[in-house]
Design a protein around this motif. Structure first.
Motif, PDB file in Angstrom:
ATOM      1  N   GLU A 204     -17.725-103.116 -39.799  1.00  7.50           N
ATOM      2  CA  GLU A 204     -16.708-104.116 -40.075  1.00  7.50           C
ATOM      3  C   GLU A 204     -17.285-105.531 -40.091  1.00  7.50           C
ATOM      4  O   GLU A 204     -18.439-105.770 -39.789  1.00  7.50           O
ATOM      5  CB  GLU A 204     -15.606-104.016 -39.019  1.00  7.50           C
TER       6      GLU A 204
ATOM      7  N   SER B  55     -10.228-106.165 -41.770  1.00  4.74           N
ATOM      8  CA  SER B  55     -11.051-105.575 -42.815  1.00  4.74           C
ATOM      9  C   SER B  55     -10.154-105.205 -43.983  1.00  4.74           C
ATOM     10  O   SER B  55      -8.953-105.004 -43.820  1.00  4.74           O
ATOM     11  CB  SER B  55     -11.782-104.331 -42.302  1.00  4.74           C
TER      12      SER B  55
ATOM     13  N   HIS C  79     -14.082 -98.521 -32.216  1.00  6.28           N
ATOM     14  CA  HIS C  79     -14.248 -97.910 -33.526  1.00  6.28           C
ATOM     15  C   HIS C  79     -14.733 -96.483 -33.311  1.00  6.28           C
ATOM     16  O   HIS C  79     -15.759 -96.265 -32.665  1.00  6.28           O
ATOM     17  CB  HIS C  79     -15.262 -98.678 -34.368  1.00  6.28           C
TER      18      HIS C  79
ATOM     19  N   ASN D 222      -9.673-104.740 -37.186  1.00  9.93           N
ATOM     20  CA  ASN D 222     -10.880-104.068 -36.699  1.00  9.93           C
ATOM     21  C   ASN D 222     -11.296-104.566 -35.326  1.00  9.93           C
ATOM     22  O   ASN D 222     -12.213-104.020 -34.726  1.00  9.93           O
ATOM     23  CB  ASN D 222     -12.040-104.248 -37.686  1.00  9.93           C
TER      24      ASN D 222
ATOM     25  N   PRO E 182     -10.589 -97.097 -36.849  1.00  9.00           N
ATOM     26  CA  PRO E 182     -10.590 -98.245 -35.945  1.00  9.00           C
ATOM     27  C   PRO E 182      -9.337 -98.215 -35.070  1.00  9.00           C
ATOM     28  O   PRO E 182      -8.220 -98.092 -35.574  1.00  9.00           O
ATOM     29  CB  PRO E 182     -10.590 -99.442 -36.893  1.00  9.00           C
TER      30      PRO E 182
END
Length: 769
Positions: free
Chosen positions: A67, A340, A202, A318, A216
């Motif tokens: 990201e 993102s 993540h 993210n 995420p």
């Protein structure tokens, strides 16, 4: 927790889960865990074709950190670490028996132990994690991949009775599973975890380093999002698909579908195909299957059809970054979400909890949309198209060490001569008691409670009755008692764990309530910190230098449960306090089918109060402000989820009659305790310890309602230390009655909890009569 809580092994369900025994129903009901039986294959195919162009099959560079750059640093009061020094050498180094899972990237930082995603770091990594309003869990049966579950309020399961003892959300319902054609057997599926901070994780559902699904996890995320890298997408459902229909797309490059499940819940699916690639989807045998491998393709699901959500499609959070400030009695804090992807509105969809909505600044109003989804234990969540949550709360900057009350007209303590004489009489006995041996126990929790009890007696001797002789005696004795802990010579010395990064007990996982597995650190260490703050203040004002000699040891404990900045790599950032949930989580390295939990909301308050007072004594204004801000937030969150006024509309109406939560899980609220089912335990675990900050949280109205509806009928039958807690709690609404109890001729020492003194009880209640 309470001082009367007996030592007991931490119960295990055999699969590594940590749960209180003998309380129905099991935390993961079998039927709920398995979900509904699969539907028979749907004959035929329904195709959703896009223009076909070649897709790359090479993972992007630096695939472990996909990201946009994000930072866990924050402005203002969170901008600096307490210290970046190594933990004191008095704490011997050890590695933890629970190791980090393979394919976990920590970036050289300490790893969070009490956060919402903790289940994915523990055991077989298949227990759910809750981002609210969704839960996610690794599915390794016939539906391989990352399962997404959404439980509506109508699906909650309640115990019988009025009010019911508990309610929970059925766990394990696979609304959807983000899978891939490439997964052909369970042994091909594993998890990888990166970007682990106190606000996000993540998760990669991996076949290998180049083929994975990125999920995420950020609390409040509006879309259940999965990003496919070099895999052929496949979506399945344990509920089953009833229909899938293409609808008008928000923009070029995003496909939109309405998916009706067999339970008649309609979800919206957005698929964002990267430029230069194409994807055809087909519904076949109760699965939505892609025709080719894609790289960076975003799948997003939400159980709502509101067209306003289109403005956020293609964009997802993210990361989260925390910032905040305190000015006077106003605290402000912001969670800024790194994004993102891209959307028409340049923002993403987030869902806010009730305590967020009630404290949102006016700037948030224009971002609200007409969408709401249910959480299991935190009420209805409201949708916003935004990249920030901006909140403002009242903070107790005006509350210090002195007794404080929110009873109208009684905020300032006043002592009559009769009250002062009663306090002096109690202190003359208690201040010279044997704190050194009384605190010599095999528990940081119990030891901390004893130290804090005598520290509050010291406060009374110094500032209320102003008895220099008693101050001198108790100061010296308290220094000696604390020296045992500071030199790490207690029965179970502390150690620094190099695996996760934290100060833990040398006891087993079943000793000291699981301290060695990171349970309850804010409870345990909060008592020590508050004792140190009072001792340091009194000693300094009498010409001593105890603070300068022992500050580093206390700072180490604070850093363990409340490190504010990632520049301190030895401890995770805010191990305990959850800035999204608005309170701490007590459960550490124990997997749990119902997620993280917290029992004693009032000891959470005590831990934040300790930070505030320690920051004040040491001149660390940022730390003092963090404590104030946490307390301001908890005033809203605790009175939404843990303490129930009669007009509470957050929790189910049928449950409000319990007046307190008992144990609050992410997926369940159970009106009980880990240590017993007596009503005084359940109610007063949310009151203990009663200190100067208690009235800021526990309003006179709430205390009176709880007394009338739950406590007045049982108090005469309580003959142990819980009696004293019940009656000192009474001082939060009716101090005259509380003072009469502690000063009366029928008072017995047996009525005092092991962390409670008659001196402080008379001081607090007598301040407001």
């Amino acid at each position: 927790m309470s001082y009367q809580r007996p030592m007991m092994p931490i119960p295990s369900q055999g699969d590594g889960t940590y749960a209180r025994p003998a309380i129905p129903p099991p935390y993961i009901p079998t039927a709920a865990r398995d979900g509904p039986p699969p539907l028979p294959p749907r004959p035929g195919q329904q195709r959703f074709d896009f223009q076909e162009t070649p897709a790359t099959n090479k993972a992007p560079a630096n695939s472990q950190n996909l990201e946009m750059p994000f930072s866990t640093e924050a402005a203002d009061i969170f901008s600096s670490a307490i210290s970046t020094d190594q933990p004191l050498s008095a704490f011997s180094r050890t590695s933890h028996p629970v190791s980090l899972p393979v394919n976990t990237s920590t970036g050289g930082k300490a790893t969070e132990t009490n956060k919402f995603y903790g289940n994915m770091l523990l055991g077989d990594q298949t227990n759910p994690v809750w981002t609210h309003p969704y839960s996610f869990f690794l599915s390794k049966d016939s539906n391989l991949g990352m399962a997404v579950s959404y439980v509506s309020a109508s699906q909650r399961v309640f115990a019988s009775g009025s009010p019911p003892e508990y309610f929970f959300g059925p766990a394990g319902i696979k609304s959807f599973v983000f899978g891939a054609v490439d997964f052909t057997s369970a042994n091909q599926v594993s998890l990888g975890l990166t970007n682990l901070t106190h606000l996000q994780a993540h998760v990669q559902v991996r076949k290998n380093a180049n083929q994975f699904i990125l999920v995420p996890l950020v609390q409040g995320m509006g879309f259940a999002t999965a990003v496919y890298y070099n895999m052929i997408p496949k979506l399945s459902s344990g509920v089953g698909f009833k229909s899938v229909n293409g609808v008008t797309s928000p923009r070029s490059g995003i496909q939109k579908y309405q998916v009706v499940l067999q339970n008649n819940v309609t979800w919206t699916l957005y698929v964002t195909v990267p430029s230069g690639q194409s994807l055809s989807l087909a519904l076949s045998n109760n699965q939505i299957i892609g025709n080719k491998s894609v790289n960076g393709c975003i799948f997003q699901l939400v159980p709502d059809t509101n067209s306003a959500i289109d403005a956020a499609a293609g964009c997802y959070p993210n990361s989260g970054t925390l910032s905040g400030s305190v000015s006077g009695t106003t605290g402000q804090y912001t969670i800024a979400y790194g994004l993102s992807g891209s959307s028409n509105g340049g923002k993403t969809l987030m869902y806010a909890c009730p305590h967020h909505v009630s404290s949102f600044t006016t700037t948030m109003a224009s971002r609200k949309i007409n969408s709401s989804l249910d959480s299991v234990s935190m009420g209805k969540m409201t949708g916003y198209i935004t990249n920030t949550f901006e909140m403002q709360v009242n903070v107790p900057s005006n509350v210090g060490f002195d007794p404080y009350s929110t009873i109208s007209g009684k905020s300032t303590p006043k002592y009559s001569s009769d009250v002062l004489n009663a306090i002096k009489s109690a202190a003359s006995t208690e201040a010279v008691a044997d704190v050194v041996n009384e605190s010599n126990v095999d528990s940081m929790y119990f030891g901390g409670k004893v130290l804090a009890k005598y520290a509050w007696i010291l406060y009374c001797c110094q500032y209320v009755i102003k008895d220099k002789a008693l101050v001198s005696t108790l100061t010296n004795n308290l220094k000696t008692a604390m020296a045992r802990f500071i030199s790490n010579k207690q029965t179970l010395p502390l150690r620094y764990d190099t695996t996760w990064g934290g100060i833990i007990s040398s006891g087993s996982e079943s000793q000291d309530f699981g301290n060695s597995y990171y349970n309850d650190h804010h409870f345990h260490y909060g008592y020590h910190v508050i004792a140190a703050a009072i001792l340091a203040k009194v000693d300094k004002e009498n010409g001593g230098n105890w603070l300068s000699q022992n500050k580093t040891w206390v700072d180490n404990l604070v850093r363990d449960y409340s490190n504010p900045n990632s520049a301190d790599s030895y401890f995770p950032v805010f191990r305990s306090f959850d800035w999204f949930a608005g309170h701490s989580w007590a459960k550490g390295l124990f997997a749990s089918g119902d997620g993280k939990d917290e029992e004693s909301s009032s000891e959470d308050v005590n831990a934040a109060y300790a930070i505030k007072l320690w920051g004040n004594v040491t001149g660390n204004t940022n730390l003092e402000s963090i404590g104030n801000l946490e307390l301001g937030i908890m005033r809203g969150s605790l009175n939404s989820y843990f303490l129930y006024l009669d007009n509470n509309t957050v929790e189910p109406a049928s449950f409000i009659g319990n007046k307190v939560s008992g144990i609050l899980f992410e997926n369940k609220i159970d009106h009980t305790t880990y240590f017993g089912t007596k009503l005084e335990y359940i109610q007063m675990i949310h009151a203990i310890p009663i200190t100067s900050i208690s009235s800021f949280i526990r309003s006179p109205t709430f205390v009176q309602q709880e007394w009338d509806q739950k406590l007045s009928s049982i108090v005469s039958g309580v003959q142990d230390g819980w009696r004293g807690i019940l009656m000192l709690n009474r001082a939060l609404s009716t101090p005259t009655e509380a003072y009469a109890f502690f000063s009366g001729s029928s008072f017995k020492t047996q009525y005092l909890d092991g962390g409670q003194s008659k001196t402080w009880s008379l001081t607090y209640s007598g301040a407001f009569i």
